[in-house]
Scaffold this motif. Structure first.
Motif, mmCIF file in Angstrom:
data_model
loop_
_atom_site.group_PDB
_atom_site.id
_atom_site.type_symbol
_atom_site.label_atom_id
_atom_site.label_comp_id
_atom_site.label_asym_id
_atom_site.label_seq_id
_atom_site.Cartn_x
_atom_site.Cartn_y
_atom_site.Cartn_z
ATOM 1 N N TYR A 1 30.205 60.569 -114.066
ATOM 2 C CA TYR A 1 30.589 61.890 -114.547
ATOM 3 C C TYR A 1 31.260 62.732 -113.468
ATOM 4 N N TRP A 2 30.980 62.443 -112.214
ATOM 5 C CA TRP A 2 31.462 63.300 -111.131
ATOM 6 C C TRP A 2 32.275 62.430 -110.191
ATOM 7 N N GLN A 3 33.571 62.410 -110.367
ATOM 8 C CA GLN A 3 34.422 61.578 -109.537
ATOM 9 C C GLN A 3 35.774 62.240 -109.332
ATOM 10 N N VAL A 4 36.415 61.868 -108.237
ATOM 11 C CA VAL A 4 37.735 62.384 -107.869
ATOM 12 C C VAL A 4 38.610 61.181 -107.559
ATOM 13 N N THR A 5 39.738 61.066 -108.264
ATOM 14 C CA THR A 5 40.566 59.877 -108.088
ATOM 15 C C THR A 5 42.030 60.184 -108.361
ATOM 16 N N PRO A 6 42.957 59.586 -107.602
ATOM 17 C CA PRO A 6 44.382 59.746 -107.915
ATOM 18 C C PRO A 6 44.696 59.143 -109.276
ATOM 19 N N SER B 1 47.787 66.728 -114.517
ATOM 20 C CA SER B 1 48.845 67.656 -114.123
ATOM 21 C C SER B 1 49.162 67.628 -112.636
ATOM 22 N N ASP B 2 48.160 67.407 -111.772
ATOM 23 C CA ASP B 2 48.388 67.508 -110.334
ATOM 24 C C ASP B 2 48.278 66.174 -109.608
ATOM 25 N N GLY B 3 48.184 65.071 -110.354
ATOM 26 C CA GLY B 3 48.082 63.759 -109.737
ATOM 27 C C GLY B 3 46.685 63.383 -109.299
ATOM 28 N N ILE B 4 45.700 64.274 -109.483
ATOM 29 C CA ILE B 4 44.313 63.997 -109.115
ATOM 30 C C ILE B 4 43.432 64.285 -110.318
ATOM 31 N N ARG B 5 42.690 63.301 -110.759
ATOM 32 C CA ARG B 5 41.787 63.482 -111.893
ATOM 33 C C ARG B 5 40.395 63.801 -111.365
ATOM 34 N N LEU C 1 39.459 67.195 -102.586
ATOM 35 C CA LEU C 1 38.263 67.987 -102.846
ATOM 36 C C LEU C 1 37.894 67.884 -104.312
ATOM 37 N N TRP C 2 36.611 68.146 -104.581
ATOM 38 C CA TRP C 2 36.204 68.282 -105.982
ATOM 39 C C TRP C 2 36.872 69.512 -106.584
ATOM 40 N N VAL C 3 36.771 70.644 -105.911
ATOM 41 C CA VAL C 3 37.363 71.875 -106.426
ATOM 42 C C VAL C 3 37.528 72.849 -105.269
ATOM 43 N N GLY D 1 37.261 59.871 -118.986
ATOM 44 C CA GLY D 1 38.117 59.885 -120.163
ATOM 45 C C GLY D 1 39.124 61.007 -120.188
ATOM 46 N N GLY D 2 39.199 61.822 -119.147
ATOM 47 C CA GLY D 2 40.129 62.936 -119.156
ATOM 48 C C GLY D 2 40.123 63.661 -117.836
ATOM 49 N N ASP D 3 40.845 64.768 -117.774
ATOM 50 C CA ASP D 3 40.912 65.553 -116.552
ATOM 51 C C ASP D 3 40.061 66.804 -116.719
ATOM 52 N N ASP D 4 39.762 67.456 -115.595
ATOM 53 C CA ASP D 4 38.892 68.626 -115.654
ATOM 54 C C ASP D 4 39.666 69.933 -115.602
ATOM 55 N N ASP D 5 40.985 69.878 -115.789
ATOM 56 C CA ASP D 5 41.765 71.112 -115.789
ATOM 57 C C ASP D 5 42.293 71.428 -117.185
#
Length: 454
Positions: A78-83, A90-94, A258-260, A318-322
């Motif tokens: 549930y908590w991941q950061v990946t190109p 939108s920004d190349g980082i999910r 970064l996460w955020v 399954g999606g992005d957080d923005d």
């Protein structure tokens, strides 16, 4: 909700999940700017995650043992950061953002990471599992203190313990930055040098893996202003990537994710909630009519549950957080009477889609075949009726009692078998939906006998 575009995840789900509650968990499947608050009770309009209570503290050795961390928040990816180069990212980082170095990693093998967070009465625990195909630690010597850790492969944990939302970190503020490199050099200067070590105010260790390295942190809650269960603290994680110098010199930092937020700027950090949220359902004498059309008078006085991509938990695989707030936002209300529990969910969703179930119906399937409602816009309720908090899903209850998942789409279709093939809409539970100008409404009525409530 807008369905994701292109290639292997063309039918991937995009989810928001409410912060887990003691009463029930509500999920919405689907495809304004809020004010910033300087307190521990109000989530800020950034991103949100949950640190869950850990009954047994993990051993801080840099090895993220599954059994030690299985109760932490962030599990199941549930908590991941990946190109991610797909068009809907939108920004190349999910699941995250680019940090102080603006260059995107080549791919997930170049740099990506997953985060877990937990707590007990004394400590905040953070684990970060880093994928990095080139490990370089040529700037800060192994085991050294307060060196140039940011120039090496390293993990940085930022905490705004008071959730004060200051524009810049400064000495004397509660929390700060805690850093460990892939060779166990550490940095605590920007946390006020509280003391590092196995028995000190904080401690962290890393260990190499076949795909990168893992880091574990233990930070005393006294360092963070003694937050209590239910409190919100400012929080983010940054990971630096140094690919070394091919000429044999000291390499520079190639990437930072970064996460955020932004480093050393607490006002931009995310919300970390200590523990699951609880909800008290108000008892009513006149129950709502669960016809799929929410009449506010029927739920007058009920506490509002409000969730979106800023103050809910996004299912990042399954999606992005923005997600824009018009893409998916919902409010829920719960009341009960002597006989049943009533749940109303008001969903804002700019594109209503039922293509998965529509295709199944066109192919001759019926509800008995099990529509994949989770691939369409839908609402899912989860009940842990015996409060067992087990990790294996719903457990068998007495005859006629069903815990687990109840689901319904805006087109009034549901998954047969959820929570059981013996619990069907219209008999053991009731659900109706209707479309609105901004999305849809869904109302549930779950008899207390179905939930084992006497």
């Amino acid at each position: 909700m807008k369905r994701s575009q292109s290639n292997s995840l063309a039918t991937a789900r995009r989810w928001l999940q409410i912060v887990p509650g003691l009463f029930a968990i509500f999920w919405i499947a689907g495809s304004g700017v809020l004010p910033v608050h300087a307190d521990r009770s109000t989530p800020d309009p950034t991103r949100t995650q949950v640190a869950l209570r850990m009954p047994v503290p993990p051993t801080i050795d840099g090895v993220v043992n599954k059994a030690e961390w299985e109760r932490a928040g962030g599990n199941n990816d549930y908590w991941q950061v990946t190109p991610d180069t797909r068009t809907w990212v939108s920004d190349g980082i999910r699941g995250g953002v680019v940090g102080d170095v603006p260059t995107l990693p080549d791919d997930a093998n170049d740099l990506s990471f997953k985060i877990l967070a937990g707590y007990d009465d004394n400590y905040l625990y953070v684990a970060v599992k880093v994928t990095d195909n080139v490990i370089s630690t040529d700037s800060a010597a192994a085991g050294s203190a307060n060196g140039n850790t940011w120039l090496d492969d390293s993990v940085e944990v930022f905490v705004d313990g008071a959730n004060a939302n200051d524009t810049r970190w400064a000495a004397g503020q509660i929390g700060g930055q805690y850093v460990i490199t892939a060779n166990n050099a550490y940095r605590e200067a920007e946390a006020g040098n509280p003391g590092y070590g196995p028995d000190a105010a904080w401690y962290a260790q890393t260990a190499l893996t076949a795909t990168g390295y893992e880091a574990e942190f233990r930070i005393a809650l006294t360092n963070l202003g003694n937050p209590k269960p239910g409190d919100i603290i400012g929080f983010t994680v940054a990971v630096n990537d140094d690919d070394g110098d091919p000429a044999g010199g000291i390499g520079t930092r190639e990437h930072q994710l970064l996460w955020v937020g932004k480093t050393h700027q607490p006002v931009t950090y995310g919300n970390l909630v200590l523990g699951p949220r609880s909800y008290t359902a108000m008892k009513v004498t006149t129950p709502p009519n669960p016809d799929g059309k929410i009449n506010t008078g029927e739920y007058a006085g009920a506490a509002e549950i409000h969730v979106n991509a800023q103050i809910g938990i996004v299912y990042v695989p399954g999606g992005d957080d923005d997600l824009p707030l018009t893409d998916l936002d919902y409010k829920a209300y719960v009341v009960h009477d002597d006989n049943a529990v009533y749940i109303a969910v008001d969903v804002t969703d700019d594109v209503i889609s039922s293509d998965t179930v529509d295709a199944a119906i066109a192919a001759g399937m019926t509800p008995a075949d099990g529509f994949h409602t989770w691939e369409d816009d839908s609402v899912e309720l989860f009940f842990d009726v015996d409060n067992s908090r087990n990790l294996g899903g719903a457990t068998a209850q007495a005859p006629g009692v069903f815990e687990g998942q109840y689901t319904l789409t805006p087109q009034n279709t549901y998954f047969n078998g959820s929570p059981s093939v013996l619990a069907t809409n219209g008999f053991q539970w009731f659900g109706k939906s209707s479309l609105t100008p901004t999305g849809y409404h869904i109302e549930f009525k779950i008899p207390k006998s179905t939930l084992g409530i006497t």
